[in-house]
Scaffold this active site. Structure first.
Site, PDB file in Angstrom:
ATOM      1  N   MET A 165       4.341   1.340  -9.346  1.00 33.98           N
ATOM      2  CA  MET A 165       4.721   1.246 -10.700  1.00 33.98           C
ATOM      3  C   MET A 165       4.607  -0.314 -11.086  1.00 33.98           C
ATOM      4  O   MET A 165       4.875  -0.565 -11.916  1.00 33.98           O
ATOM      5  CB  MET A 165       5.913   1.797 -11.039  1.00 33.98           C
ATOM      6  CG  MET A 165       6.116   3.202 -10.645  1.00 33.98           C
ATOM      7  SD  MET A 165       7.367   3.966 -11.503  1.00 33.98           S
ATOM      8  CE  MET A 165       8.741   2.976 -10.769  1.00 33.98           C
ATOM      9  N   HIS A 215       5.325  -6.909  -5.695  1.00 35.84           N
ATOM     10  CA  HIS A 215       6.064  -7.978  -4.596  1.00 35.84           C
ATOM     11  C   HIS A 215       5.476  -7.883  -3.264  1.00 35.84           C
ATOM     12  O   HIS A 215       4.428  -6.961  -3.125  1.00 35.84           O
ATOM     13  CB  HIS A 215       7.382  -7.965  -4.841  1.00 35.84           C
ATOM     14  CG  HIS A 215       7.772  -6.565  -4.698  1.00 35.84           C
ATOM     15  ND1 HIS A 215       7.608  -5.903  -3.511  1.00 35.84           N
ATOM     16  CD2 HIS A 215       8.530  -5.609  -5.196  1.00 35.84           C
ATOM     17  CE1 HIS A 215       8.148  -4.793  -3.528  1.00 35.84           C
ATOM     18  NE2 HIS A 215       8.680  -4.498  -4.781  1.00 35.84           N
ATOM     19  N   GLY A 222       6.512  -6.333  -0.903  1.00 34.92           N
ATOM     20  CA  GLY A 222       6.690  -4.890  -0.238  1.00 34.92           C
ATOM     21  C   GLY A 222       5.301  -4.333  -0.702  1.00 34.92           C
ATOM     22  O   GLY A 222       4.738  -3.642   0.462  1.00 34.92           O
ATOM     23  N   HIS A 223       4.819  -3.994  -2.023  1.00 34.75           N
ATOM     24  CA  HIS A 223       3.564  -3.736  -2.404  1.00 34.75           C
ATOM     25  C   HIS A 223       2.438  -4.370  -1.808  1.00 34.75           C
ATOM     26  O   HIS A 223       1.560  -3.631  -1.133  1.00 34.75           O
ATOM     27  CB  HIS A 223       3.461  -3.776  -3.692  1.00 34.75           C
ATOM     28  CG  HIS A 223       4.480  -3.274  -4.710  1.00 34.75           C
ATOM     29  ND1 HIS A 223       5.232  -3.981  -5.297  1.00 34.75           N
ATOM     30  CD2 HIS A 223       4.496  -1.951  -4.896  1.00 34.75           C
ATOM     31  CE1 HIS A 223       6.125  -3.147  -6.164  1.00 34.75           C
ATOM     32  NE2 HIS A 223       5.796  -1.920  -5.950  1.00 34.75           N
ATOM     33  N   GLN A 239       9.124  10.366 -14.011  1.00 33.35           N
ATOM     34  CA  GLN A 239      10.043  10.116 -12.687  1.00 33.35           C
ATOM     35  C   GLN A 239      11.191   9.451 -13.404  1.00 33.35           C
ATOM     36  O   GLN A 239      12.340   9.242 -12.515  1.00 33.35           O
ATOM     37  CB  GLN A 239       9.485   9.585 -11.657  1.00 33.35           C
ATOM     38  CG  GLN A 239       8.955   8.255 -11.735  1.00 33.35           C
ATOM     39  CD  GLN A 239       8.348   7.740 -10.774  1.00 33.35           C
ATOM     40  OE1 GLN A 239       6.946   8.193 -10.404  1.00 33.35           O
ATOM     41  NE2 GLN A 239       8.573   6.660  -9.791  1.00 33.35           N
ATOM     42  N   VAL A 293       9.890  -4.221   3.356  1.00 30.66           N
ATOM     43  CA  VAL A 293       9.794  -5.759   3.446  1.00 30.66           C
ATOM     44  C   VAL A 293      11.072  -6.439   2.705  1.00 30.66           C
ATOM     45  O   VAL A 293      11.393  -5.837   1.820  1.00 30.66           O
ATOM     46  CB  VAL A 293       8.658  -6.073   2.609  1.00 30.66           C
ATOM     47  CG1 VAL A 293       8.556  -7.725   2.583  1.00 30.66           C
ATOM     48  CG2 VAL A 293       7.077  -5.629   3.465  1.00 30.66           C
TER      49      VAL A 293
END
Ligand code: AMP
Length: 284
Positions: free
Chosen positions: A30, A34, A36-37, A61, A177
């Site tokens: 989305m 960061h 994590g992505h 969602q 992460v």
């Protein structure tokens, strides 16, 4: 790297890649990307010839009183990070492009896997996720699709969907992460004040303590949940939505004593920001 906004453009990019015999990795996001992505895109780049990253704040969602409008949108920075991590295409469609008619076709996984945990307070959430992910699978035709363990329930729901609908692809699940201080990276962390951020560290600390409790032999899920609940409640800014344990896969009721692999998941509000985090409890 190419930025495309329409279904037709994405289809064309995918058709060219397929005609060259390239394997395709898809990373649905989305945006407000960061680390994590970034870890997902990096893995996709390592394991595939061609990487598609979608950046789409999926309206279906979000519940009526959730943060759809406030959700951070940072497409320019997202493209830079995606390119740096090896993406070939960023697909950033408009809501009208993804939902061309008012009446939608839904893809919905039924059963407890979508009803427990986040499904209780976000009843339409997973239907929105499975619908948009199906659309993305059909458009990008990936060999592998990358998701984070951060959204552990989403992972279980998508595994069910892929299995039930015979999607011909592999789901690749990447570890959570975290910030150096332990807070799980999330696009929603930007909502937190400095004070709330500090308070939210109680989540990873409590989950880590539960992991240690499990490692020393505790197999009573109720006791572990009680300890985590008490620990989170020691932080006055924390407002608990849930602290629960379910069996893996598919979030089955936990047994006493716990056996196999189990998910300890928490959702907690700090101010108006709802954060989720989890650990898997299993024997090494
Ligand atoms: P989102 O943009 O929040 O929908 O997330 C897109 C994907 O990135 C999902 O598969 C998430 O599980 C994954 N993701 C988000 N945060 C993290 C994190 N801290 N570590 C690993 N994956 C993550």
């Amino acid at each position: 790297m190419k930025l495309v906004h329409t279904v037709a453009e994405l289809r064309e990019e995918v058709a060219i890649a397929k005609s060259q015999g390239l394997s395709i990795g898809l990373v649905p996001t989305m945006g407000a990307l960061h680390e994590g992505h970034a870890s997902l895109i990096k893995a996709a780049n390592q394991e595939n010839d061609f990487v598609v990253v979608s950046v789409f704040v999926n309206p279906t969602q979000f519940g009526p009183n959730e943060d759809l409008d406030a959700y951070p949108r940072t497409l320019e920075a997202d493209c830079k990070l995606a390119e740096k991590m090896g993406a070939n295409v960023v697909f950033a469609p408009s809501p009208a492009e993804m939902y061309p008619s008012v009446d939608a076709t839904w893809v919905e996984v039924t059963g407890d896997v979508t009803k427990v945990l986040c499904g209780r307070t976000r009843p339409i959430h997973f239907r929105g996720v499975t619908t948009v992910v199906t659309k993305l699978f059909n458009l990008a035709q990936p060999d592998r699709a990358y998701f984070g363990q951060k959204d552990a329930q989403q992972v279980e729901v998508l595994k069910r969907m892929v299995k039930d609908l015979f999607f011909n692809l592999q789901l690749r699940i990447m570890p959570i992460v975290r910030e150096a201080d332990g807070l799980a990276k999330s696009s929603r962390n930007t909502y937190l004040s400095a004070e709330e951020h500090t308070a939210a560290l109680i989540l990873s600390r409590s989950l880590q303590a539960a992991k240690e409790q499990y490692a020393t032999g505790e197999r009573d899920a109720a006791k572990i949940c009680a300890a985590v609940t008490a620990s989170i409640k020691s932080e006055p800014m924390a407002n608990i939505d849930y602290v629960e344990i379910y069996g893996l896969p598919e979030l089955t009721p936990v047994t006493n004593p716990m056996v196999g692999s189990n998910l300890l998941a928490v959702a907690v509000k700090f101010g108006t920001t709802r954060l989720i985090d989890n650990v898997v409890l299993e024997d090494k």
